[in-house]
Write an enzyme that holds these catalytic residues in place. Sequence first.
Site, short mmCIF file in Angstrom:
data_model
loop_
_atom_site.label_atom_id
_atom_site.label_comp_id
_atom_site.label_asym_id
_atom_site.label_seq_id
_atom_site.Cartn_x
_atom_site.Cartn_y
_atom_site.Cartn_z
N GLU A 71 42.76 -73.04 -5.85
CA GLU A 71 43.52 -71.80 -5.63
C GLU A 71 44.26 -71.34 -6.89
O GLU A 71 44.32 -70.14 -7.18
CB GLU A 71 44.52 -72.03 -4.48
CG GLU A 71 45.35 -70.83 -4.13
CD GLU A 71 44.51 -69.67 -3.58
OE1 GLU A 71 44.00 -69.79 -2.47
OE2 GLU A 71 44.38 -68.65 -4.29
N GLY A 75 52.73 -69.18 -15.16
CA GLY A 75 54.04 -69.82 -15.24
C GLY A 75 54.06 -71.10 -14.42
O GLY A 75 53.24 -71.29 -13.52
N ILE A 83 49.50 -66.30 -6.41
CA ILE A 83 49.01 -65.45 -5.30
C ILE A 83 47.90 -66.21 -4.57
O ILE A 83 46.92 -66.60 -5.20
CB ILE A 83 48.43 -64.12 -5.82
CG1 ILE A 83 49.39 -63.42 -6.78
CG2 ILE A 83 48.06 -63.21 -4.65
CD1 ILE A 83 48.81 -62.17 -7.45
N LYS A 92 40.34 -72.53 -14.45
CA LYS A 92 39.33 -71.48 -14.25
C LYS A 92 38.21 -71.56 -15.29
O LYS A 92 37.07 -71.18 -15.02
CB LYS A 92 39.95 -70.09 -14.25
CG LYS A 92 40.72 -69.71 -15.49
CD LYS A 92 42.17 -70.02 -15.35
CE LYS A 92 42.86 -70.01 -16.67
NZ LYS A 92 44.31 -70.01 -16.59
N VAL A 131 42.99 -68.74 -10.04
CA VAL A 131 42.99 -67.27 -10.13
C VAL A 131 44.34 -66.73 -9.66
O VAL A 131 44.80 -67.05 -8.56
CB VAL A 131 41.88 -66.64 -9.25
CG1 VAL A 131 41.90 -65.13 -9.35
CG2 VAL A 131 40.52 -67.18 -9.65
N LYS A 148 48.62 -86.83 -23.40
CA LYS A 148 48.13 -87.14 -24.75
C LYS A 148 49.19 -87.86 -25.56
O LYS A 148 48.90 -88.63 -26.44
CB LYS A 148 47.77 -85.83 -25.47
CG LYS A 148 46.36 -85.35 -25.19
CD LYS A 148 45.90 -84.34 -26.22
CE LYS A 148 46.67 -83.05 -26.14
NZ LYS A 148 46.04 -81.91 -26.76
N GLU A 179 47.19 -69.25 -22.75
CA GLU A 179 46.40 -70.48 -22.88
C GLU A 179 46.73 -71.14 -24.22
O GLU A 179 47.25 -70.49 -25.13
CB GLU A 179 44.91 -70.15 -22.83
CG GLU A 179 44.46 -69.53 -21.53
CD GLU A 179 44.74 -70.40 -20.32
OE1 GLU A 179 44.33 -71.57 -20.31
OE2 GLU A 179 45.39 -69.93 -19.38
N LYS A 211 38.15 -65.47 -14.15
CA LYS A 211 38.77 -65.28 -12.83
C LYS A 211 37.98 -64.28 -12.00
O LYS A 211 37.80 -64.45 -10.80
CB LYS A 211 40.23 -64.84 -12.99
CG LYS A 211 41.08 -65.95 -13.61
CD LYS A 211 42.41 -65.42 -14.07
CE LYS A 211 43.29 -66.51 -14.65
NZ LYS A 211 44.47 -66.00 -15.34
P1 NAP Z 1 49.62 -77.43 -21.00
O1 NAP Z 1 51.04 -77.03 -20.84
O2 NAP Z 1 49.00 -77.33 -22.35
O3 NAP Z 1 49.47 -78.91 -20.44
C1 NAP Z 1 48.31 -79.66 -20.58
C2 NAP Z 1 48.64 -81.11 -20.24
O4 NAP Z 1 47.45 -81.87 -20.27
C3 NAP Z 1 49.61 -81.76 -21.22
O5 NAP Z 1 50.48 -82.60 -20.52
C4 NAP Z 1 48.71 -82.59 -22.14
O6 NAP Z 1 49.33 -83.77 -22.60
C5 NAP Z 1 47.60 -82.97 -21.19
N1 NAP Z 1 46.30 -83.10 -21.85
C6 NAP Z 1 45.57 -82.08 -22.39
N2 NAP Z 1 44.43 -82.59 -22.90
C7 NAP Z 1 44.45 -83.90 -22.69
C8 NAP Z 1 43.58 -84.98 -23.00
N3 NAP Z 1 42.44 -84.75 -23.64
N4 NAP Z 1 43.92 -86.22 -22.61
C9 NAP Z 1 45.08 -86.44 -21.97
N5 NAP Z 1 45.97 -85.48 -21.65
C10 NAP Z 1 45.65 -84.23 -22.01
O7 NAP Z 1 48.68 -76.56 -20.03
P2 NAP Z 1 49.11 -75.79 -18.70
O8 NAP Z 1 49.64 -74.43 -19.08
O9 NAP Z 1 49.91 -76.67 -17.85
O10 NAP Z 1 47.67 -75.49 -18.05
C11 NAP Z 1 46.97 -76.52 -17.39
C12 NAP Z 1 45.78 -75.91 -16.66
O11 NAP Z 1 46.24 -74.95 -15.70
C13 NAP Z 1 44.80 -75.15 -17.54
O12 NAP Z 1 43.50 -75.30 -17.02
C14 NAP Z 1 45.25 -73.70 -17.41
O13 NAP Z 1 44.23 -72.78 -17.67
C15 NAP Z 1 45.64 -73.70 -15.96
N6 NAP Z 1 46.59 -72.67 -15.57
C16 NAP Z 1 47.74 -72.50 -16.29
C17 NAP Z 1 48.66 -71.55 -15.88
C18 NAP Z 1 49.93 -71.32 -16.64
O14 NAP Z 1 50.66 -70.38 -16.31
N7 NAP Z 1 50.27 -72.12 -17.62
C19 NAP Z 1 48.40 -70.76 -14.75
C20 NAP Z 1 47.21 -70.98 -14.02
C21 NAP Z 1 46.32 -71.93 -14.44
P3 NAP Z 1 50.65 -83.75 -23.55
O15 NAP Z 1 51.72 -83.12 -22.72
O16 NAP Z 1 50.93 -85.16 -23.86
O17 NAP Z 1 50.28 -82.92 -24.74
N1 HSE Z 2 46.79 -67.69 -19.45
C1 HSE Z 2 46.71 -67.33 -18.08
C2 HSE Z 2 47.34 -65.95 -17.89
C3 HSE Z 2 47.43 -68.35 -17.23
O1 HSE Z 2 48.02 -65.48 -18.79
O2 HSE Z 2 47.12 -65.34 -16.85
C4 HSE Z 2 47.21 -68.13 -15.76
O3 HSE Z 2 45.88 -68.36 -15.40
#
Ligand code: NAP
Ligand code: HSE
Length: 427
Positions: A124, A297, A131, A100, A127, A40, A185, A200
């Site tokens: 994968e 993470g 793991i 998810k 959830v 973004k 989130e 999940k």
């Molecule tokens: P994040 O840190 O908020 O990163 C989101 C990324 O997507 C950022 O780089 C953002 O751009 C970009 N983005 C978001 N909306 C956009 C849009 N409309 N157009 C273009 N770029 C966009 O999120 P995250 O923690 O990495 O999580 C990503 C996904 O993985 C989510 O579905 C989350 O539920 C899942 N997940 C996360 C974790 C975790 O531990 N964090 C674990 C398992 C699953 P900018 O950087 O420029 O803002």
């Molecule tokens: N927000 C989620 C959590 C990220 O705390 O478990 C991993 O899906």
Amino acid sequence: MGLLGLGTVGCGVVKIVENHQDKLKHQVGCSVKVKKALVKDLHKDRLVNIDEKLLTLHAEEVLEDPEIDVVIEVMGGVEEARHYILRALKNRKHVVTANKDLMAVYGSELLAAASENNCDLFYEASVAGGIPILRSLVDGLASDRITKMMGIVNGTTNFILTKMNNEGSSYEEVLHQAQALGFAEADPTSDVEGIDAARKMAILATLGFSMNIELKDVQVKGISSVSEEDLEYSKKLGYTMKLIGIAHREKEKVEVSVAPTLLPHAHPLASVQNEYNAVYVYGEAVGETMFYGPGAGSLPTATAVVSDLVGVMKNMRLGVNGKSMVSPQFQKTLKEKEEVQAKHFLRVHVKDEVGVLSHITNLFSNKGVSFEKILQLPLKEDALAEVVVVTHHASLQRYEDLLEELAGMPMVKEIKSSYRVEGEVAV
Ligand code: NAP
Ligand code: HSE
């Protein structure tokens, strides 16, 4: 590959791909390169060094580039991500996602689109972060009939409950820490209200029971109203409070729920701390298995994403992409509340008067809900007393009827809290 998103997970993916080039080459027979990453904000500081020329604000530079074979969706959100994934699949690009929110609602549509286009769609990381639980259910336990899954599948809430329990930290303070560490989130409401865990559990139940379980089928209660008093009582009674997802199949009827739950201290899930996740899986043949690891993470989640990427690339070499989707085998039948059996913890404020306890015990016996434990303690304020109960197993319907009637009794000032209880505390 092309990335949709370069945040916490996306940067982890880039790091792992860069650091493991030799291993990846060995596993899949060619090098893996990031061609473009959709973001973004082009000028934001990133957790990884990346050539700015690889960043773009235009999704089509990822979705329409013929040199990109695999699209990694790690941007989050639902409608936009769904639209991009459908477009990628239509353009015959394989997709790996950690989303998810999306898979719990549109999973069957997206998997069907992948299959129609002979593409892989792997998820994968959606959830339990690092793991490999989905692969374990689909491949490792393919020969068994899974009857129950019980898990801590949200890292943020487990982190919050652990710190509140062990360090007496305040809810708000720990939530901010979880946000700063990248577990929560973007809008942490879905974490703390149990919705992330419910998504999940819907994915786990769909794969584990081979039924199309949707988010709306999951009964959800979060941790935002858990108080310090509840945690103290739990401890005194020999329990640890955790946000637990339960998916249970009896005959062909299922129950899927997420709720703060009291577990005996000795229960294996009670010792799962901080952002760690664990999923307990019961199979008729294998018996009990437990999968444990970091549930959120950057690098742990990215590990799962890159493993899916390796899976896609191995399939590309074998020419078998898009063949892994198996439609659910069984029709979904959810249990009625009368059929859901559970124990409950209940904390009530009542008038501290003669006969109150006997009125309450009469109500329990009229409703057919029996006590496992009961204690009454005086409260300083307003001549009130606190009654704390742990019930034996009772149907959810009976228990909810009891709560409704209890709330209407003149001697009851307030029902302070009620939680599910799993397992027995050793006496
Ligand atoms: P994040 O840190 O908020 O990163 C989101 C990324 O997507 C950022 O780089 C953002 O751009 C970009 N983005 C978001 N909306 C956009 C849009 N409309 N157009 C273009 N770029 C966009 O999120 P995250 O923690 O990495 O999580 C990503 C996904 O993985 C989510 O579905 C989350 O539920 C899942 N997940 C996360 C974790 C975790 O531990 N964090 C674990 C398992 C699953 P900018 O950087 O420029 O803002
Ligand atoms: N927000 C989620 C959590 C990220 O705390 O478990 C991993 O899906």
